[in-house]
Each structure stands twice: as structure tokens, then as C-alpha cells.
Design a protein around this motif. Structure first.
Motif: not given
Lengths: 348, 226
Positions: A92-102, B147-158
Motif C-alpha cells: 500500500n505505497l503511494f505510487a505517485s510519490r517517491t520513497v521520500f514522499g511515502n 490520497v484520492y486526488l493525488r493518486e488519480s492525477v493520470p486518470s483525471i488527466a485522461r
């Protein structure tokens, strides 16, 4: 100290309600590694989530150092959760964040300066053996590395307790071993209380101090790992033990009527299980010499749990009827669990 | 070059200022209604996600009402929606024609579609991440934004790309009933006067605009995906 008192969790479903956790009482001491083992669907995941209230118990109390956290306000529960880290099977790591960000994620909003934040994240990554990987993204890491990042993230807010939800179940055996060693090390170094759930006997044997066995929502056995598995009282406990011993293999041979198990008259198959912490390695030769019984080992499995051997042997015994009976009596006398699995002694 | 263009697009070349103004109008309509729809649609998408069963703020009533409202507006053909909304448009914008008069119906036509796009983008966020954030003591707003907004930026862009493209289609329709823009230009100056080259010219410009949007959208989606 964590105390669960009469915790129940009922899920209302379309096909009636499901009792996922039934009247569980558990005490987890500060600084120990406590394992909860059970097959999937036993309710262990739900039980673990009752400790940080990700699942609210339907009834019962969850005491954290004598405070019943089920009575706290939502804001107080969030504060309590910062004292309890959690890691997961799927990381459950945040894929949009780097290791640092996580790793820095739980530290946001604490007024830390950029330098302090950097130093803290660096410290945490060093603790889990991932120094210098700050700028990687989770997708660039292996499973073991991802779990290390997750551990660093869980430890960022300096929790006293770490909950592990099948944390090694998605990892290969070597990586599992490495992560377990890391958890052991953190437990010793930081005095971290660790509660883990697993379906792998290996995990319990390797690092746990105490264990609870769950079946169908209830804790059916609990105690010190060695005592519970040296003398399993419930079939479910035995089946976990057999998973890593060779008993399951023996049972299969028995069912298949394997030629190995075709006994000649006068022979019998015995299973010897070490129940106490005095298993002597010279047992087989001692019996042969003293009673004149030939013991042919067909399965053997002895594991070290803590500093004590646990396991047993399956042997074909051949000799005089009296000699074998004496042998069995002697074994019972020294508290070796002995069981006649197959008997051809009277089949003349 | 000039000669070739004059030969291929004789009438278009004669009304270049008009073409330019229509293009600007189309972009204005897209920009304003797109911007408003983005905010409203995203908010609606978030509300749908958090109030659904098992959501962060599960609320059956709110979810059902929003869900049905979105379905209702999505099922009305845009051209009919335009007429239905005339009184409301006059009330809000003061006029029902021109760029100003087109914003209200365009927003009504776009928000439900975009809200669904956002709902599906946000529902791609793994529930494990939400659980992880909760276990770290995050509150609901934290989880929505971090979490929600940040993680779904690619899908939001689409989702934004698809919505903008369909929005341009809607502006042409609004143009045909008096909103101006390229739709109006093609209809009034091209179709009604049988000047086919004007229609072709607007098609080329629209294709260019759509291409730019698509390239930008794909770029954002690619950069934000790791």
C-alpha cells in the motif's frame, strides 16, 4: 500493553450477518512480538484491524494502556492511530510519490522544516536498510524493498506498536526471512511491540514470542509459541504444525498405501514428538542399545523454536513385542509424545 | 501559398476575421464552461465516491440523490437541454445568446458526464491506500486531497481530455442555436450559403484544437504516472 476484552465483530451482509470475530480475549505485552495465525477467513485480519479501530468492534473493549479506545472521539482515535503503525501484504505505497514522499507522508503538517524532514526520512531509511533510495518510485522497487519503505513509513511517527497484516505473504522465502529479521531487530532496538497475523507457520516460528491460533472467528489456543506447538490441543493447531513438519507427507503415504509403509509382521510405526525442552538427540541410539529395538527413521523434522528443538520423528520399530512395549513406556516416561500410527505386531 | 489557399478556400479567405473571431469564441466557451465544469464535476465525483457504500462518509441518501440526478441530466440530449434551460440561462447570465449565454447549458451538459469520469478515475484508487492513510491517523479531507486526488492525477488527466473534446462538440451545437463560435460560423456562413469550403475550414481548425488537447492530456497523464 494491548488488551482485547470480549471483542466481537459482526458484519451485516445481504445473506444475513457474519460473525467475523467471536468473543476474543487477548493480552499483548509491551515489547513482545505477538503472532496470530489462522487460515484465510478465520477473522484474523478483522481482529487486527480492531486494534487500531479500522474496524470498530460490534461489542467488547480494546484497551491500550488501560484506555478503552472504543470510547474515544474521532479526533482522539486519529491521535491513537499515530501511536500504532501498520504494514500490509500489498505494501500500500503511494505510487505517485517517491520513497521520500511515502516516508514523509505521515510527517506532513507537523511543522518540520525541509532539512529536519530530510534528516528524519534519511534516518528511517537507514533503519530499514534502504539508504539513498529517496528518489525512487515504488514501481522501481522489489517486493522486499517496498515492504521496507512501508515499514519506514509506519515508523515515521515513532509508534509504540506495529501491526503487520500478512506482511510477508506476498514475498519469496528469502525476502520473508530478511523482513522478519528486520522486524526482530526493530523490536529489540526500538522496544517496538509487534502484532502480526499470518497463515505461515514459518513466520510464527521465526520471530514470535506468543501466539494465538484463530479458527472461525475465535481464538482457540494461545500462549508461548513453544508450548502451543509442542502440545497442540486443537486440530487446527496441529495442521499448522504439520504444514512445516513432514506429518502431512506421512499421511499422504498412508492414504496412498505406499510400499514404504508395508510392514512386516512384528513391526510398527511410531511417531515421536518432543513435548518438553529436553529433547535428546541420542534418543534413537539409546533406545536401540537399551531395548534391542531397531528404529528405522522414515521421516524426521526438528526445528528450533527459540532455543529449543520442536518436532519429531516417524520411525519403523522392529523387535520383540515386549521390547517395543518397554520402549513406548520409557518414551512416555520422559515426556516424548509417542503414538502408534500403524501396527503389525499382532498380525502373525 | 496564399494563392493556393485562396483557390482551395475562396470564401473562407474572404471572411478570415470572422473565422478568427469564431475560433476565439469557441475557445472562450470551452475554457469557461470547461473550467466551471471541472470544479463542479470533480466535487460531484468526490461526493459520489465518499458517500457510496463503504465510502469514507457513507451516506445512502446523498449518494442516491446525486447518482439519479447525474443520470437524469446525462439522459437528456444536449439540444433539448439547451431549450429546457433557456429561462434559467437568462436568469443566471442575463442573456441566452452569445458566449455568455452558452456557459450555463454547456456546464449542465458537461458536469454530469465529467462527474462520472471523475467517479471512475477516483474509484481506481486502491482501497488499501485509503486504509493505509487511515492507519496513519489521516482525517477525511487529508485522504481526499492527499490520497484520492493525488493518486488519480493520470486518470483525471485522461477524463479531462475526453470531457474537453466532447465539450467542443457541444459548443458547436450551442453555436448552431445562437451561441457563436465555429459551430455557428459553419452553419450560418457555410451550410446555409452552400459554401462548403467554410465547413471544411472549421473542421480543420476543430481537428487541430482537439489534437492539441489530446497531446497535452496524454503528456500530463504520462508525466504523472510512475
Amino acid at each position: 500493553m494491548i488488551r482485547l476484552e470480549d471483542v466481537c465483530k459482526v458484519f451485516a451482509g445481504a445473506q444475513g450477518s457474519v460473525e467475523a470475530v467471536k468473543h476474543v480475549h487477548l493480552t499483548i505485552e509491551t515489547g513482545e512480538i505477538f503472532g496470530i495465525i489462522g487460515f484465510s477467513g478465520a477473522g484474523k485480519s478483522t481482529l487486527l484491524r480492531c486494534i487500531n479501530l479500522l474496524e470498530r468492534p460490534t461489542s467488547g473493549r480494546v484497551l491500550l494502556d488501560d484506555t478503552d479506545i472504543t470510547q474515544l472521539s474521532e479526533a482522539d482515535v486519529r491521535a491513537v492511530r499515530r501511536r500504532i503503525g501498520m504494514i500490509f501484504q500489498q505494501f500500500n505505497l503511494f505510487a505517485s510519490r517517491t520513497v521520500f514522499g511515502n516516508v514523509a507522508f505521515p510527517l506532513a503538517g507537523r511543522g518540520l522544516s525541509r532539512e529536519k524532514l530530510k534528516a528524519r526520512v534519511g534516518e528511517l531509511l537507514e533503519l530499514v536498510g534502504l539508504s539513498g533510495r529517496e528518489d525512487s518510485y515504488p514501481s522501481q522497487l522489489s517486493g522486499g524493498q517496498k515492504q521496507r519503505v512501508a515499514i519506514a513509513r509506519a515508523l515515521a511517527s515513532e509508534p509504540e506498536i506495529l501491526l503487520c497484516d500478512e506482511a510477508t505473504s506476498a514475498l519469496d522465502p528469502q525476502t520473508t526471512h530478511a523482513i522478519l529479521q528486520l522486524l526482530r531487530e526493530l523490536n529489540r532496538k526500538l522496544g517496538l511491540t509487534i502484532v502480526l497475523i499470518t497463515h505461515e507457520m514459518q513466520v510464527i516460528k521465526e520471530i514470535c514470542d506468543h501466539v494465538a491460533v484463530m479458527e472461525d472467528g475465535a481464538v482457540v489456543e494461545q500462549g508461548e509459541v513453544f508450548s502451543v506447538f509442542a502440545a497442540p490441543r486443537r486440530p487446527v493447531t496441529r495442521s499448522f504444525l504439520e504444514m512445516t513438519s513432514h506429518m502431512a507427507g506421512f499421511r499422504r503415504l498412508l492414504e496412498e498405501k505406499s510400499p514404504v509403509l508395508q510392514l512386516r509382521p512384528g513391526q510398527c510405526i511410531l511417531s515421536l514428538r518432543y513435548l518438553e525442552r529436553n529433547a535428546c538427540s541420542a534418543l534413537v541410539s539409546y533406545l536401540s542399545r537399551t531395548y534391542g529395538v531397531d528404529l528405522n527413521i522414515i521421516f524426521g523434522n526438528i526445528e528450533m523454536i527459540g532455543d529449543h528443538p520442536l518436532g519429531g520423528l516417524i520411525v519403523i520399530a522392529e523387535g520383540g513385542e515386549k521390547a517395543i512395549a518397554d520402549c513406548i513406556a520409557y518414551l512416555q516416561n520422559i515426556h516424548v509424545g509417542v503414538e502408534v500410527l500403524l501396527d503389525a505386531r499382532t498380525a502373525h | 501559398m496564399q494563392e493556393l489557399l485562396t483557390e482551395l478556400f475562396p470564401y473562407t479567405m474572404k471572411s478570415l476575421p470572422m473565422l478568427w473571431r469564431s475560433t476565439v469564441e469557441t475557445l472562450q466557451m470551452t475554457f469557461w464552461s470547461g473550467g466551471i465544469s471541472f470544479v463542479l464535476g470533480l466535487a460531484l465525483g468526490i461526493l459520489l465516491i465518499v458517500t457510496r457504500r463503504g465510502g469514507l462518509m457513507e451516506n445512502r441518501l446523498v449518494y442516491e440523490v446525486l447518482d439519479k440526478a447525474v443520470n437524469l441530466f446525462r439522459s437528456i440530449p444536449f439540444i433539448i437541454l439547451l431549450f429546457c434551460l433557456l429561462p434559467l440561462t437568462r436568469l443566471i447570465s442575463g442573456t441566452a445568446i452569445g458566449v455568455q449565454g452558452s456557459i450555463v447549458p454547456l456546464v449542465f451538459g458537461t458536469v454530469p458526464f465529467f462527474a462520472r469520469q471523475m467517479e471512475s478515475a477516483l474509484s481506481e484508487v486502491n482501497s488499501g491506500l485509503v486504509e493505509a492513510a487511515q492507519s496513519m491517523g489521516c482525517g477525511r479531507l487529508d485522504i481526499i486531497f492527499r490520497v484520492y486526488l493525488r493518486e488519480s492525477v493520470p486518470s483525471i488527466a485522461r477524463g479531462v481530455t475526453i470531457t474537453l473534446i466532447s465539450l467542443i462538440g457541444l459548443t458547436a451545437m450551442a453555436g448552431a442555436v445562437g451561441a457563436g463560435g465555429l459551430g455557428n460560423f459553419a452553419y450560418v456562413y457555410g451550410q446555409q450559403r452552400s459554401r462548403m469550403d467554410i465547413i471544411y475550414a472549421t473542421v480543420i481548425i476543430l481537428v487541430l484544437i482537439v489534437t492539441v488537447i489530446q497531446v497535452l492530456g496524454a503528456l500530463v497523464a504520462r508525466i504523472s504516472k510512475h
